[in-house]
Design an enzyme around this catalytic site. Structure first.
Site, short mmCIF file in Angstrom:
data_model
loop_
_atom_site.label_atom_id
_atom_site.label_comp_id
_atom_site.label_asym_id
_atom_site.label_seq_id
_atom_site.Cartn_x
_atom_site.Cartn_y
_atom_site.Cartn_z
N GLY A 256 24.80 -86.40 -39.41
CA GLY A 256 24.54 -84.85 -39.12
C GLY A 256 26.06 -84.25 -39.08
O GLY A 256 26.27 -83.01 -39.28
N ALA A 257 26.87 -84.87 -38.22
CA ALA A 257 28.10 -84.35 -37.95
C ALA A 257 29.10 -85.71 -37.43
O ALA A 257 28.59 -86.79 -37.22
CB ALA A 257 28.12 -83.31 -36.82
N ASN A 260 35.26 -86.07 -34.64
CA ASN A 260 36.65 -86.10 -34.84
C ASN A 260 37.31 -85.06 -33.90
O ASN A 260 37.13 -84.10 -33.85
CB ASN A 260 37.16 -86.01 -36.27
CG ASN A 260 36.31 -86.65 -37.38
OD1 ASN A 260 36.18 -87.59 -37.29
ND2 ASN A 260 35.61 -85.73 -38.23
N HIS A 290 26.43 -81.15 -29.23
CA HIS A 290 26.45 -82.78 -29.05
C HIS A 290 27.87 -82.98 -29.51
O HIS A 290 28.43 -84.04 -28.84
CB HIS A 290 25.37 -83.23 -30.16
CG HIS A 290 25.57 -84.64 -30.53
ND1 HIS A 290 24.41 -85.43 -30.12
CD2 HIS A 290 26.57 -85.63 -30.93
CE1 HIS A 290 24.77 -86.69 -30.63
NE2 HIS A 290 25.99 -86.74 -31.05
N GLU A 291 28.28 -82.54 -30.64
CA GLU A 291 29.74 -83.03 -31.01
C GLU A 291 30.65 -82.65 -29.99
O GLU A 291 31.66 -83.35 -29.92
CB GLU A 291 30.01 -82.21 -32.42
CG GLU A 291 29.09 -83.03 -33.49
CD GLU A 291 28.87 -84.51 -33.57
OE1 GLU A 291 29.94 -85.19 -33.36
OE2 GLU A 291 27.70 -84.95 -33.73
N HIS A 294 31.34 -85.18 -27.37
CA HIS A 294 32.06 -86.13 -27.65
C HIS A 294 33.67 -86.00 -27.31
O HIS A 294 34.27 -86.90 -27.05
CB HIS A 294 31.98 -86.32 -29.23
CG HIS A 294 30.64 -87.29 -29.44
ND1 HIS A 294 30.50 -88.50 -28.85
CD2 HIS A 294 29.66 -87.17 -30.39
CE1 HIS A 294 29.29 -89.10 -29.25
NE2 HIS A 294 28.87 -88.09 -30.19
N GLU A 313 26.65 -92.10 -27.96
CA GLU A 313 25.82 -91.25 -28.74
C GLU A 313 24.60 -91.04 -27.65
O GLU A 313 24.10 -89.65 -27.71
CB GLU A 313 25.05 -91.94 -29.73
CG GLU A 313 26.09 -92.33 -30.97
CD GLU A 313 26.93 -91.18 -31.63
OE1 GLU A 313 26.42 -89.82 -31.43
OE2 GLU A 313 28.12 -91.03 -31.89
#
Length: 830
Positions: A256-257, A260, A290-291, A294, A313
């Site tokens: 999905g993604a 980085n 979500h990303e 991270h 995750e």
């Protein structure tokens, strides 16, 4: 090809520190390969030997402290570094690297819409070695100084702010300490929308052919990005740790993604060319959140070894949904989580391949790659949601902030995380972790109601071992509206209980886990089940309805509820559903797993008729235009279950559904694919549609349609494209596979079922993990629910040459097949 073991990684981390990578990539050398030069400064703590990893097309030269190394010494992607003395060293490597067509390493894509070319990296796990030489393990963090030479007219994006220095050379600001797998480059003639927020440059980027669609949604995407960024700064004490925040929507992306640092890459399906539902927009918002989570949990603080990838995750999944609910207009994403993500977790956790959320036996990188599943994402996020409810959000966030403070720009383990949480509470977090994170399987909770003197008590009986904090919904019939149920009370309950819970007079419905705070299957007492048969759609809250639908789905899969009873319930209640995620989830299960696997072939036509009638009811209900999302869901599924071509062929000819919507490219390809399955179109019509929509999505649609044609020659050509040639990209491979197997064409494709098991093994060995997973997921003959297919698959699993990625995916699909056989036979499957 070798894999890195945990023992090797531990020894190397004890032996050396890495200080700086200077990476120079030249993307102007041709269409097949690019030039890669790397200088690595590192220090060894003692005398000894080690190795660096790379997967080149050609290793042109390598020097260690100025002395040449023999390129022929490169073996199984490892270049040995021998006779090192304690102290500082510099390794220089010059190699030619291959572009990828599978989404691994440096992926190269030429847009059929306009001929423009784009490249981007996906370095996850061990794919940095496909781009430059590296000591490739997550706990050898370093500074990365990256320069890229690109063709004229291209823009280069990286982890930090980039500067064009002339002659096509772009230089990125050196990164803070990050892991090798988090380095990112995306280059091409991007269309970009740029802004600033809180003093940092923000940008969103896509290929030029998608520019109008990105521009349409740019305000929404950037508003969500800013809102999540601000919300995380309210939650987290550590400020955002990088110098910019770019989001690139890239073609043919496998996941999905990818998180980085400073350059999140997304699959460009999130740039919508066609109409989508608000739930799909919510999903995009959640992935953005979500990303971004991270950036702190995963990038600022990174796992020490891949056994803790679940923590990355699970945390981002939990934070993604929670922050979307708190910071954006999408206030109820947990309903979609319940319907979609949680079902993914429950399914994975009941297979033989299940594993603890926090596994202890991840011995190498190949094993680690297998744990990207519903357990690491959905079950792990559910566990963290349960933990937050148990600790309270204040203590939960205090522990998280302690974790960031202790380990920023470093690496940490599960033990470190639990210690950080324990520092913020008096509760026994270590015992909680043992119960929730080191065990497998799904607990089942069943209400037992006892009555005495007109008053009832509730005991939640538990099949399993975990403690649960949950809510119990007590519902009564609405005296003013027979079809509605009203919430009398929602009780908090800890399971196991110390004593039965008084609940007063008997409710019409007792719903365990109302609100979906814990992770467990729930069952109903007889009275409650009878209430739901007539009153499910009368429940007032979408999340409550989602919990009920999940319970019914689980009962079907466990052989406790006939598939026909689920369909009858859907037929009765879904036409009155208002929540998009619930409607989509129920229809997807009913039209997919249930109709295509759990029902016997002779019962399938009646099921399709039922689903067609259901979808027509939804269409009639949405004729006023007030529910465009529901109408779109109904149109999509009516196309998918059409047993006769006349209606949808007329829609395609007219370019519209009567009463709307008009057919956009996605709907046109969806109709054409169904017409292909039904034998109501041909190659000429597919070619004409491709001429109308020559985009990458159009190419995929055409491949899917051609493979779906009920023609022996079409099937032969599709099979050869997938298995005999290696020129299909990951997306075209998947599209072809999606078209190939069709329940309506069982006799036509029967001879290909045994061929799958031999050809997929060879394919996985040639093309690597990404294609192996795609083959196991999309090429598997899921429609062939019979003991012979199961026997062939079990024989295949005994093949010692099977790649780990294909073995795991195949084992999961065979377990699904075995479950379908038991459901068809009326057996319970728990």
């Amino acid at each position: 090809m070798s894999v890195l073991t945990r023992d090797e990684a531990q020894l190397r981390a004890q032996f050396l520190d890495v200080h700086r990578y200077t990476v120079e990539l030249d993307l102007t050398t041709g269409d097949e390969t690019f030039d890669s030069r790397t200088a690595i400064r590192f220090t060894t703590r003692s005398d000894g030997d080690t190795f660096v990893e790379l997967k080149p097309a050609e290793l042109r030269s390598a020097t260690l402290d100025g002395q040449p190394l023999d390129p022929e010494s490169l073996s199984e992607d490892r270049l040995p570094l021998k006779n090192l003395t304690a102290g500082e060293h510099e390794l220089r490597v010059h190699a030619v690297m291959r572009y990828s067509r599978t989404g691994e390493g440096m992926h190269r894509f030429t847009d059929p819409s306009d001929g423009e070319t784009y490249v981007y990296t996906q370095m996850f796990m061990d794919d940095v070695q496909r781009v430059f030489a590296a000591f490739d393990q997550p706990d050898l963090k370093s500074v990365f100084d990256v320069s890229v030479k690109a063709p004229e007219g291209w823009t280069v994006l990286t982890n930090g702010v980039t500067e064009h220095r002339g002659d096509g050379v772009w230089h990125a600001a050196p990164t803070p300490l990050i892991s090798t797998y988090l380095v990112a480059v995306a280059a091409g003639p991007w269309h970009s929308v740029r802004t600033e927020h809180r003093g940092l440059p923000f940008g969103i980027h896509c290929r030029r052919s998608l520019a109008p669609h990105l521009d349409t949604d740019a305000d929404e995407i950037l508003d969500i990005t800013r809102a999540c960024f601000d919300r995380y700064h309210e939650k987290f004490e550590e400020p955002y740790p990088f110098d910019s925040y770019d989001q690139a929507f890239v073609p043919e992306f496998n996941a999905g993604a990818m998180e980085n640092p400073g350059l999140v890459t997304f699959r460009d399906d999130f740039v919508y060319r066609s109409a989508v539902t608000d739930t799909e927009r919510q999903t995009r918002a959640m992935v953005i959140a979500h990303e971004m989570a991270h950036m702190w949990f995963g990038d600022l603080v990174t796992l020490k070894w891949w056994d803790d990838i679940w923590l990355n995750e699970s945390f981002a999944e939990y934070m993604g949904y929670q922050t979307t609910a708190e910071a954006t207009r999408f206030t109820d994403p947990w309903t979609e989580f319940a319907v979609t993500r949680k079902a993914w977790g429950y399914d994975a956790d009941q297979r033989p391949t299940t594993h603890p959320v926090a596994p202890e036996n991840v011995d190498d990188t190949a094993s680690a790659l297998l744990n990207f599943d519903g357990i690491s994402y959905a079950k792990g996020a559910s566990a963290l949601r349960q933990l937050a409810a148990w600790l309270g959000e204040k203590d939960f966030l205090a522990g998280i902030n302690t974790h960031f403070k202790r380990h920023k720009f470093g690496n940490a383990t599960l033990a470190d995380f639990i210690d950080s949480l324990a520092s913020a509470t008096d509760r026994d977090v270590h015992a909680w972790a043992d119960s929730w994170l080191r065990t497998t399987g799904v607990d089942t909770l069943t209400p037992k109601i006892s009555s005495a003197d007109g008053a009832c008590t509730l005991t939640a009986e538990r099949a399993g071992s975990r403690p649960h904090r949950l809510s119990v919904g007590l519902y009564d019939h609405d005296v003013a509206d027979e079809g509605r149920l009203v919430l009398r009370e929602r009780l908090d309950l800890d399971v196991p209980q110390t004593a039965p819970q008084p609940i007063g007079k008997r409710p019409a419905l007792v719903l365990l886990n109302d609100g979906d705070i814990t992770y467990a299957k729930v069952r109903f007492d007889t009275t409650s089940f009878d209430t739901l048969r007539t009153g499910l759609s009368g429940l007032p809250d979408p999340l409550t309805r989602a919990v009920v639908w999940n319970a019914l789905r689980d009962a079907v899969r466990d052989g406790e509820l006939p598939p026909s009873a689920y369909l009858e319930t859907a037929r009765a209640h879904l036409p009155r559903e208002t929540d998009l995620a619930v409607a989509q989830g129920v229809l997807a299960f009913a039209a997919g797993q249930l109709t295509e696997q759990y029902l016997a072939p002779q019962d399938r036509p009646a099921a399709l008729t039922t689903l067609t009638s259901l979808c027509r009811d939804l269409l009639r209900r949405t004729e006023d235009g007030d529910h465009p999302g529901l109408r779109l869901i109904a149109v999509r599924h009516l196309i998918g279950v059409a047993a006769h071509p006349e209606t949808i062929a007329a829609w395609l000819a007219d370019g519209t559904v009567p009463g709307g919507p008009e057919l956009d490219p996605e709907l046109r390809w969806r109709i054409l694919a169904r017409l292909a399955v039904l034998g109501a179109t041909d190659e000429a019509a597919i070619d004409a549609e491709l001429a109308r929509d020559p985009s990458a999505t159009g190419q995929e649609g055409a491949a899917r349609c051609r493979a779906a044609l009920p023609d022996p020659e079409a099937k032969r050509a599709a099979w050869e494209a997938m298995y005999d040639r290696d020129d299909l990209s990951n997306y075209l491979f998947t599209a072809t596979a999606q078209g190939f197997w069709q329940p309506e064409q069982e006799e036509l494709v029967r001879a290909y079922v045994p061929r799958f098991y031999t050809d997929a093994v060879a394919l996985a060995a040639r093309r690597g993990p990404a294609i192996a997973v795609a083959a196991g997921r999309w090429c598997f003959p899921a429609h062939a629910v019979d003991t012979e297919t199961l026997r062939l698959g079990e024989d295949c699993l005994r093949d010692t040459e099977l790649t780990p990625a294909l073995r795991r995916t195949l084992a999961d699909r065979l377990d699904d097949l075995s479950r379908a056989l038991r459901v068809r036979g009326g057996e319970t499957t728990e």
